[in-house]
Structure formats: structure tokens, C-alpha cells
Design a protein around this motif. Structure first.
Motif, PDB file in Angstrom:
ATOM      1  N   ASN A   1      80.256  36.769  43.755  1.00  0.00           N
ATOM      2  CA  ASN A   1      80.564  35.580  44.994  1.00  0.00           C
ATOM      3  C   ASN A   1      81.869  35.029  44.844  1.00  0.00           C
TER       4      ASN A   1
ATOM      5  N   LYS B   1      88.368  35.945  45.646  1.00  0.00           N
ATOM      6  CA  LYS B   1      89.511  36.120  45.084  1.00  0.00           C
ATOM      7  C   LYS B   1      89.812  37.435  44.312  1.00  0.00           C
TER       8      LYS B   1
ATOM      9  N   TYR C   1      92.238  27.608  47.675  1.00  0.00           N
ATOM     10  CA  TYR C   1      91.497  26.654  48.551  1.00  0.00           C
ATOM     11  C   TYR C   1      92.684  25.585  48.963  1.00  0.00           C
TER      12      TYR C   1
ATOM     13  N   SER D   1      86.833  34.389  36.552  1.00  0.00           N
ATOM     14  CA  SER D   1      87.629  33.002  36.881  1.00  0.00           C
ATOM     15  C   SER D   1      88.581  33.282  38.101  1.00  0.00           C
ATOM     16  N   PHE D   2      89.027  32.134  38.230  1.00  0.00           N
ATOM     17  CA  PHE D   2      90.198  32.234  39.465  1.00  0.00           C
ATOM     18  C   PHE D   2      91.580  32.637  38.875  1.00  0.00           C
ATOM     19  N   SER D   3      91.707  32.493  37.553  1.00  0.00           N
ATOM     20  CA  SER D   3      92.977  32.573  36.915  1.00  0.00           C
ATOM     21  C   SER D   3      93.196  33.882  36.656  1.00  0.00           C
TER      22      SER D   3
ATOM     23  N   GLU E   1      79.372  30.309  28.575  1.00  0.00           N
ATOM     24  CA  GLU E   1      80.055  30.463  27.186  1.00  0.00           C
ATOM     25  C   GLU E   1      79.184  31.046  26.100  1.00  0.00           C
TER      26      GLU E   1
ATOM     27  N   GLY F   1      81.566  24.957  32.061  1.00  0.00           N
ATOM     28  CA  GLY F   1      82.685  25.510  31.740  1.00  0.00           C
ATOM     29  C   GLY F   1      83.925  25.878  32.658  1.00  0.00           C
ATOM     30  N   LYS F   2      85.013  26.087  32.451  1.00  0.00           N
ATOM     31  CA  LYS F   2      86.215  26.178  33.442  1.00  0.00           C
ATOM     32  C   LYS F   2      85.799  27.403  34.197  1.00  0.00           C
ATOM     33  N   ASP F   3      85.249  28.516  33.649  1.00  0.00           N
ATOM     34  CA  ASP F   3      85.170  29.745  34.491  1.00  0.00           C
ATOM     35  C   ASP F   3      83.626  29.482  35.350  1.00  0.00           C
ATOM     36  N   GLU F   4      83.222  28.536  35.272  1.00  0.00           N
ATOM     37  CA  GLU F   4      82.077  28.276  36.044  1.00  0.00           C
ATOM     38  C   GLU F   4      82.449  27.424  37.319  1.00  0.00           C
TER      39      GLU F   4
ATOM     40  N   GLU G   1      93.140  26.837  35.687  1.00  0.00           N
ATOM     41  CA  GLU G   1      91.877  27.275  36.631  1.00  0.00           C
ATOM     42  C   GLU G   1      92.082  26.538  37.966  1.00  0.00           C
TER      43      GLU G   1
ATOM     44  N   LEU H   1      82.791  27.048  45.343  1.00  0.00           N
ATOM     45  CA  LEU H   1      82.383  27.894  46.691  1.00  0.00           C
ATOM     46  C   LEU H   1      81.145  27.368  47.268  1.00  0.00           C
TER      47      LEU H   1
ATOM     48  N   SER I   1      84.539  27.951  39.671  1.00  0.00           N
ATOM     49  CA  SER I   1      84.868  28.430  40.943  1.00  0.00           C
ATOM     50  C   SER I   1      83.484  28.941  41.863  1.00  0.00           C
ATOM     51  N   ASN I   2      82.487  29.115  41.016  1.00  0.00           N
ATOM     52  CA  ASN I   2      81.171  29.508  41.658  1.00  0.00           C
ATOM     53  C   ASN I   2      80.773  28.109  42.364  1.00  0.00           C
TER      54      ASN I   2
ATOM     55  N   SER J   1      94.825  27.556  40.145  1.00  0.00           N
ATOM     56  CA  SER J   1      94.613  28.666  40.880  1.00  0.00           C
ATOM     57  C   SER J   1      93.658  28.434  41.960  1.00  0.00           C
ATOM     58  N   LEU J   2      92.580  27.404  41.674  1.00  0.00           N
ATOM     59  CA  LEU J   2      91.710  27.262  42.873  1.00  0.00           C
ATOM     60  C   LEU J   2      92.466  26.480  43.911  1.00  0.00           C
TER      61      LEU J   2
ATOM     62  N   VAL K   1      85.510  37.889  33.294  1.00  0.00           N
ATOM     63  CA  VAL K   1      84.510  36.576  33.325  1.00  0.00           C
ATOM     64  C   VAL K   1      84.360  35.946  34.909  1.00  0.00           C
TER      65      VAL K   1
ATOM     66  N   ALA L   1      80.883  34.179  33.056  1.00  0.00           N
ATOM     67  CA  ALA L   1      81.607  32.703  33.158  1.00  0.00           C
ATOM     68  C   ALA L   1      80.882  31.737  32.428  1.00  0.00           C
TER      69      ALA L   1
END
Lengths: 550, 309
Positions: free
Chosen positions: A203, A206, B74, A243-245, A289, B140-143, B66, B149, B145-146, B69-70, A241, A287
Motif C-alpha cells: 500500500n 510511491k 503529500y 520506506s518513502f525514502s 524492526e 519505527g520510521k519505516d512504519e 523519511e 496513508l 508511511s503506512n 520524503s513524506l 522495507v 518496515a
């Protein structure tokens, strides 16, 4: 909740229905770890608001013929400080029903599973590490013909009290050629193959993320005339992962090769192993840990049990490392010049772990860094350990164990520090462990350890410096044991940190119950089991541990 | 024997089913670089990312990336607040040391951290509009974006209109909150002051950066950590208004005293505030679950354009 209630009903029903019959059994165990905490600013121990914390586990398993049902009640009120605070509250996070019929074993509920060495799948529980990534779903095992073992599963993996968003599926097949073809000789040839796949919805608007991420492995084990060779290769397809980066999404595949050759005959054993790992972390949910990792790379260094030998342990770098290890066991014969009256056991061990060339492979729209297969970077050492252990029985009452070890520990890499902060710490460690039987049932053991440390001259910080440790343990079989130990950081570069860490423990064992009470200080450090490590905070307080089985 | 081979066949089919279920993605991996908003309403849903960070945290710059980028994807819908809680990652060096002497910590940042228990399991970590409290709010930072959304897909409950008049260190902040739905829960409003473009030391993965640009750093909360109630029953179109007058110098001095008197190794080196780089961030949350329903921000000096917006 409904499913849990359903399980309780089944459990109680089966208990009352069958408990009187001879071919059924109920067994289990109970573990309770209680710890009180005091503030101790000198060692950096901060007491939690609760002041006392408690972890407890009760396992109950009912078995009747080919049917088994079990559950584990877990209580974290609240979790001990060296556990993740996400473990909180009470619950029954582990419950299962298993039955076997005509070669097919069916498990519904929770289960643990490992394929091969675990390169693409290992779900397990380790209370010391605070890890429990049990699956919840369905598992099948089948032994269709002699020598062929098939396993398949589908489920979600546990982390703390929750289950992953990712659905994990897997199949494993193992063939024992001798067993299949009914060949009887002194050799054995076992081939295995596994696939594990994780589904998780993409989902991310990007980036294009793979929804189904698969990993496979093939393994071969040949045993012949005292030789044992094991090789396993694993490959994981693209697993960014999410990520958006751009810089954080790595689309490179993961690879791992593990090889192990051993030879043993009476009085001698040789083991040579190596592994090469690149980008092999496999998590139950992208995403998330490291607590969500569902695979395992076996460590390539000796697992020391003595405290100072394990002060700087190697943690496996699943994103990239190349390691080799050689282990030689030799027993000098009884009556020989060096063997003496009772013989002497010698173990020589060497391990070395380096970075892989170019670091972890990385692939995205602007970067394509590949680490050549089986290449390594000789200039980037992670860990090395050369140690010799001599174990000798001097007379009917006295045993001695002597170990000397030289280790190099890249603290920056292995503890995730900034490169150049601590660099590589070198240490030389000596251990003498003497056990003396005073009289029948009474044994005293003295353990004396010393660690001499040398900091990295190019680093901005130094480690903890030199240590000594003395442990004295008195055992009155079969009921009592007493021990007191002092770890003294006499060579800390910071004079205010030249501290004693004293711990006193006594315990009482009666039947299947064990009670242990201890009081003392624990230093902040790294605790590892099989290359999987966690940080342990400093603590000062009383601990009471109870274990029991029935 | 027949059954045996049937069972093997079943397993083989299972393998064949699973194996093709592997998606191999080919470049270009990035499929879209911004999000088109078709919402023509006067108020659009925005989310707040509270980024718990520290200048000695080597992976924290990745979290800031991150957020960038977000925010870029957006556009205008992501508002960020960098909170430096009282951890080993944020402790400053004594004044006179060559690096890391700045004290980014604030009383409010520490209080938020204590309420939501974010830093205790390591940094970087954060919350996205405090979604998932109280078991799944620490992300965590990778979570992020979900959850971003998920949050952006919700209709906004409130619209926030801000205005700021600034002169000689004094700002008059006007807030108008309009209910966009009929609501029956209690909601609080929190008014924060943040600063962008603070150039100071930051650890990064491989190095110590002397001139790292710290953005959206929480400086102060004007109306207490948990804010104040705007009501517990709302009709569509109902409005709540309030003006706040703040003195930037007083707030700066407050942080200075807090650092010296209340914080481990606090050295009072937390000044040098630049009004032109500051922004007002206002959010409204449901008091029953802390969920932030709407957030808005404006520059403290309305004529300025802040970076990373």
C-alpha cells in the motif's frame, strides 16, 4: 478470543474425560523470575517506577496416544527491565492442538519450526533473549515413505503479544537417501530443500513493493566414516522495507552460504566451518524492526560460558559478514606423559569474522552495489577469537579447567556505534576453574578470571579496560548451592567507574522444584545466545527465580 | 503406496503454488513522486508526525529524511514535530566542549515521551497522529508511511484556521477551530512552537556532522502538554476561537532555566531562537484515545516561508 475459549473447553473436556486412563498424561513446567530494582547512579542503574518486576510462564501439555494439546500462560507485570517493554500484561499467547494419523501430523494453533539451519526460517523461543516468534496457523508434517520428510505451514509470526501483518507460508522436503533405498552402510546422504514466502499488501503509493517475498534454500548433509559435511545455500528475493525514502528501500536479493566439515573418532574431533552472508534479514512484516526477524544465521564463533570470555561476544551481522571457524578437540590418553592418570582434554578454537566486500548489496533506482559472492574485506575485521582450553582431572577429588583466549572485537560494528567511536578492542582473557570434592555431596568450585584489554588507538573512546572476576560456589548435593562472585573493573579508564559488581546467590532444589535467591549488581552489557544478542541494562537488586515441573 | 504418492503429489502441488507467488520487481522501483489531491473542500485532512530524535542518535537523520520524503509526496498534508526527549541520545556535552553542546530537550518533549513511552525502546521512533494508542502507537520510521496513508484516507473532523501577528518578540496567535461533523467526544487543542533550520551537530551513520540542519524542533507548548478542552459536543459548523499572546524571549528563558535546573547534564545552552525560522503548530485530539484528528501550522512571522513545508 472465541478461539481461545474454544481451546479452553477442549482442554478441560479432554482432561476430565481422559485423565483417569493410563495412556494419557499431563505435564508441564513453571518458571517465575522476580527482580527488585534500586537506583544505582554509579553503574547507571535506574529503578523503574514499579520498583519490582516479574515474568512468569506456565506450560501445560496434555498428551493421549497420538493427540496432544498444550498452552502457555505468560505474565509480565511488568516485564523485567532487560525485556522489551512491549511485553506487558497477562495472556495465553501460545496454544496448540496436534494429532498424528497414518504418518501425517497436523498442528493447529501455535508452533515453532526451523528449516535446515534456519537460514530462511527459524521460529523459536528464548527467554534469555526475550524472543518468541512462534507461528500461529496450521502446520503439517508428513512421512509418506521411509526416508522422506515433508513439512508445510501457513501462519503469522508472533512478536510480543501480537501477530505479524505478513502471512508466512513454507514448505520443506528432506530426503534421507540411505533410508529411502534401504541401503545399510556406514554412510548417510541427506538432501533438503525449502521455500518460505511472505505475503503483505503493497500500500505504498510511491514505490512498487513486492507483495509476495520468497526465499529458498537447498542443503546437503553427507556423513561417512567419521566425516560429516553440511552445506546449505539460501537466496531471498527482493525485499525492500517499504520506506518513502529512496535511500532506505533496498531491492537487492539476499544470499547466504553455510558450510561445515567435521571429523571425529575416539579421542579426536575436528570441525571447520564458514559462512558468507549478504542482506539476509527476513522479517515477518516489512518496515518492522529486528524483533520481527523470522530467520537465523548460526554463529561462527565459540559460545563461551565463562563471564569474561563472553564479555565481548560476536553478534551475527545478518546483513553481511564472512566468517570461518576451526575447532579441534583432542584427548590425551590416560597413562601418557601429558595425559596423566585420568587423561587430559584439549580444545583449540579459532574464529574470524570480516565484512563482505563492498558491504551489503544494495539496489535501487540510483544505486547498484553488489558484493561479489564469497568475497570479503580483509581490512574490515568484525571479530576474532583464538582460544585454548585444557580440562584435566588431577585426582579423584580435583578437576581443573584452564582457558586462555585472545579476542578482537569491533565494538562499533557489533554494537551499532558510530565508526571510529570505539574501534576494535583487543583483549586477552585467562580463566582457571578448579572444582574440589571435599566429601561426599560437598563440592567447592573456584572460578578465577582476568581480562586485559587494549583500546583502539584510532578511536575517540575507550572500552571498559581491564577486569578480574572471582567466583566461589559451594554445592551440597542434592539440595543446596551457594555462590558469591565479584566482577571488578579495576582497569576502567574512567577512575569513577573502577567498580565492583558483587552478586551473592543461594538456591534450594527439592525434587523437580528449584528456588534461587540472589542479590547484587549487574553491569550494562551485551548478552548473546548463538550470535543473537540484546542489550542488557545495568541493575541493582534482589532476584528470586523459581522453576518447577510436573 | 498409492496413498503415499498422492500425499507427495499434494505437497508437490503446494510447492508449485507457493513458488510462483514471489513478486520480482524490476526498475524503476519508484512509480510516483507526488500525490494529487482532488479534495476541493476548504479543509483537508493533515497528519502530525512526532519524530522522537536526538543529536547523538546515529540513525535519526534517516527518520528526518523519511519525513522530508513524506512531506514532498503529500504536499501540504504532513506536519512534523521533532521531539528531543531526555535520553542518552540528547544529553549535551558541557559548555566549552568541541561538539554536541546544544541542549535540544524541553519540558514538554519529556512529558510527551513519558506519556507515550516512545524513547524507552530506542530511537528513532515516532507517532503518526498518535494513531494506535496505547499498544501500536510507537512506530519505527519505516512504519510511518503506512499509517500516514491510513490517516489521510479519513475525513477531517475539524478545520483549523491560524493567524499570527508578530512584533518585537511578541506574537498574537489567533486560532479558529470549526467542526466539520457532529461529534460527541471531548477534544483538546494543543498549541506548539517549533523552529526550523537550527544548524548544529548531529551524529549520522558514519560521521559527526557539524552543520546538520535540524528542522521542526519542538521549542515550547503554549497551553500545556495536554492542551485545553475545546468541548465535548459539536455540531457541524460550530466554531471555537481563542487568541494566545506569547513572548519568545520569555519562552526561551524558560527552557534555559529548565535545562539548568531540571535536566541531567543540562547546560542551559538552548537559546539562539530565530523568530523568522519558527512556526506555530496546532493540533486537536480526542481525549479518550489521544488520536490527533486535525493539525495545522503557519510561520510565526506569516510573511516568511519555512523550509521543508
Amino acid at each position: 478470543m472465541k478461539f481461545k475459549n474454544f481451546l479452553y473447553i477442549i482442554f478441560l473436556t479432554t482432561y476430565y474425560s481422559f485423565s483417569q486412563e493410563n495412556n494419557s498424561s499431563i505435564n508441564g513446567d513453571f518458571i517465575n523470575n522476580f527482580q527488585s530494582y534500586n537506583d544505582d547512579p554509579l553503574i547507571g542503574a535506574i529503578a523503574p517506577e514499579e520498583k519490582v518486576l516479574n515474568n512468569a510462564y506456565l506450560n501445560v501439555i496434555y498428551t493421549k496416544n497420538n493427540f496432544s494439546i498444550g498452552l502457555r500462560y505468560e505474565s509480565y507485570l511488568n516485564a523485567l527491565m532487560d525485556f522489551d517493554s512491549e511485553f506487558q500484561g497477562n495472556g495465553i499467547p501460545y496454544r496448540y492442538i496436534t494429532y498424528t494419523a497414518d504418518g501425517l501430523e497436523v498442528t493447529a494453533g501455535n508452533y515453532y519450526e526451523q528449516f535446515g539451519s534456519g537460514l530462511i526460517l527459524r521460529t523459536y523461543e528464548d527467554k534469555g533473549l526475550g524472543i518468541d516468534n512462534a507461528m500461529d496457523g496450521i502446520k503439517l508434517r508428513l512421512n509418506p515413505i521411509s526416508g522422506v520428510y515433508l513439512k508445510s505451514f501457513i501462519g503469522r509470526s508472533r512478536t510480543y503479544f501480537n501477530y505479524s501483518e505478513g502471512i508466512i507460508r513454507g514448505v520443506d522436503m528432506e530426503m534421507d537417501i540411505n533410508e529411502m533405498l534401504r541401503i545399510e552402510n556406514n554412510g548417510s546422504y541427506i538432501f533438503g530443500s525449502s521455500i518460505v514466502s511472505r505475503f503483505q499488501e503493497d500500500n505504498n503509493p510511491k514505490f512498487n513493493l513486492p507483495q509476495n517475498v520468497a526465499a529458498f534454500s537447498n542443503r546437503l548433509n553427507i556423513m561417512h566414516s567419521g566425516f560429516n559435511y553440511y552445506i546449505e545455500y539460501a537466496y531471498k528475493f527482493n525485499d525492500p522495507v517499504g520506506s518513502f525514502s529512496l535511500e532506505s528501500n533496498n531491492y537487492a536479493p539476499g544470499k547466504a552460504l553455510l558450510s561445515n566439515l567435521s571429523y571425529s573418532k575416539k579421542g579426536i574431533g575436528i570441525n571447520i566451518e564458514s559462512h558468507w552472508i549478504d542482506h539476509m534479514e527476513f522479517r515477518s512484516e516489512r518496515a518492522k524492526e529486528k524483533e520481527f526477524i523470522i530467520n537465523y544465521i548460526p554463529t561462527i564463533s565459540k559460545q563461551h560460558t565463562y563471564t569474561l570470555l563472553a564479555l565481548y561476544p560476536a553478534s551475527t551481522q545478518m546483513e553481511g559478514e564472512f566468517g570461518v571457524q576451526a575447532d579441534i578437540f583432542y584427548k590425551l590418553k590416560k597413562g601418557s606423559l601429558l595425559g596423566g592418570k585420568y587423561g587430559t582434554k584439549i580444545n583449540i578454537n579459532f574464529s574470524k569474522i570480516n565484512a563482505i566486500k563492498n558491504g551489503t548489496s544494495f539496489l535501487n533506482d540510483s544505486l547498484n552495489i553488489r558484493s561479489p559472492f564469497l568475497s570479503y574485506d580483509n581490512d574490515k575485521l568484525y571479530f576474532t577469537d583464538f582460544n585454548i582450553e585444557i580440562n584435566k582431572k588431577l585426582d579423584k577429588k580435583t578437576k581443573i579447567n584452564f582457558i586462555v583466549s585472545n579476542q578482537k572485537y569491533n565494538k562499533d560494528i557489533l554494537e551499532g556505534k558510530t565508526p571510529g567511536e570505539y574501534g576494535t578492542i583487543q583483549s586477552t582473557i585467562g580463566v582457571v576453574d578448579i572444582s574440589y570434592k571435599i566429601k561426599k555431596g560437598h563440592t567447592i568450585r573456584i572460578e578465577s578470571q582476568a581480562l586485559r584489554s587494549k583500546p583502539d588507538p584510532n578511536a575517540t573512546k575507550k572500552g571498559d579496560g581491564h577486569w578480574v572476576m572471582l567466583l566461589s560456589e559451594y554445592t551440597i548435593s542434592p539440595n543446596w548451592f551457594f555462590s558469591i562472585q565479584d566482577m571488578y573493573n579495576f582497569g576502567n579508564y574512567d577512575q569513577t567507574q573502577r567498580l565492583h559488581y558483587i552478586n551473592a546467590t543461594f538456591g534450594y532444589i527439592i525434587g523437580s522444584n528449584r528456588f534461587e535467591i540472589g542479590y547484587g549488581k549487574k553491569r550494562a552489557g551485551i548478552f548473546c545466545v548463538g550470535g543473537v544478542c540484546k542489550e542488557v541494562p545495568a541493575s541493582n537488586g534482589l532476584n528470586i527465580n523459581i522453576s518447577s515441573s510436573f | 503406496m498409492k496413498n503415499t504418492f498422492s500425499l507427495i503429489a499434494v505437497f508437490s502441488i503446494t510447492i508449485l503454488i507457493i513458488f510462483p507467488k514471489c513478486d520480482i520487481v524490476e526498475s524503476p522501483y519508484m512509480t510516483s513522486n507526488n500525490n494529487t489531491i482532488n479534495d476541493t473542500n476548504s479543509f483537508i485532512k493533515k497528519v502530525l508526525i512526532e519524530d522522537f530524535t536526538g543529536h547523538r542518535c546515529q540513525n535519526c537523520p534517516e527518520a528526518a529524511e523519511e519525513i522530508k520524503s513524506l512531506q514532498s509526496f503529500y504536499e501540504g498534508q504532513i506536519i512534523a514535530l521533532a521531539i528531543h526527549p531526555n535520553t542518552t541520545f540528547s544529553i549535551p556535552s558541557p559548555i566549552g566542549s568541541s561538539s554536541y553542546t546544544y541542549d535540544f530537550r524541553t519540558e514538554w518533549g519529556n512529558e510527551i515521551d513519558n506519556i507515550f513511552n516512545i524513547s524507552m525502546d530506542g530511537l528513532p521512533a515516532g507517532m503518526v497522529s498518535r494513531s494506535g494508542f496505547n499498544t501500536e502507537h510507537r512506530l519505527g520510521k519505516d512504519e510511518w508511511s503506512n499509517i500516514v496513508l491510513q490517516e489521510l484516507s479519513k475525513d477531517p473532523y475539524f478545520g483549523i484556521t491560524l493567524n499570527s501577528n508578530y512584533s518585537n518578540n511578541i506574537a498574537n496567535i489567533s486560532i479558529e477551530i470549526e467542526s466539520l461533523s457532529n461529534l460527541s467526544d471531548e477534544y483538546n487543542v494543543v498549541v506548539c512552537l517549533a523552529e526550523n533550520n537550527i544548524v548544529n551537530w548531529q551524529k549520522n551513520t558514519n560521521t559527526d556532522l557539524e552543520d546538520y540542519q535540524h528542522n521542526h524542533v519542538l521549542r515550547s507548548i503554549i497551553n500545556s502538554t495536554l492542551g485545553e478542552s475545546i468541548g465535548s459536543s459539536f455540531q457541524i459548523g460550530q466554531k471555537w476561537n481563542k487568541d494566545y499572546i506569547i513572548n519568545i524571549n520569555d519562552l526561551e528563558l524558560y527552557n534555559n532555566n529548565y535545562s539548568i535546573n531540571n535536566l541531567l547534564a543540562g547546560n542551559g545552552n538552548c537559546g539562539g531562537w530565530i523568530a523568522e525560522n519558527m512556526e506555530i503548530i496546532v493540533y486537536v485530539y480526542n481525549t479518550s484515545n489521544y488520536a490527533i484528528e486535525q493539525v495545522e501550522s503557519i510561520p510565526l512571522i506569516t510573511e516568511t516561508i519555512l523550509p521543508n513545508k
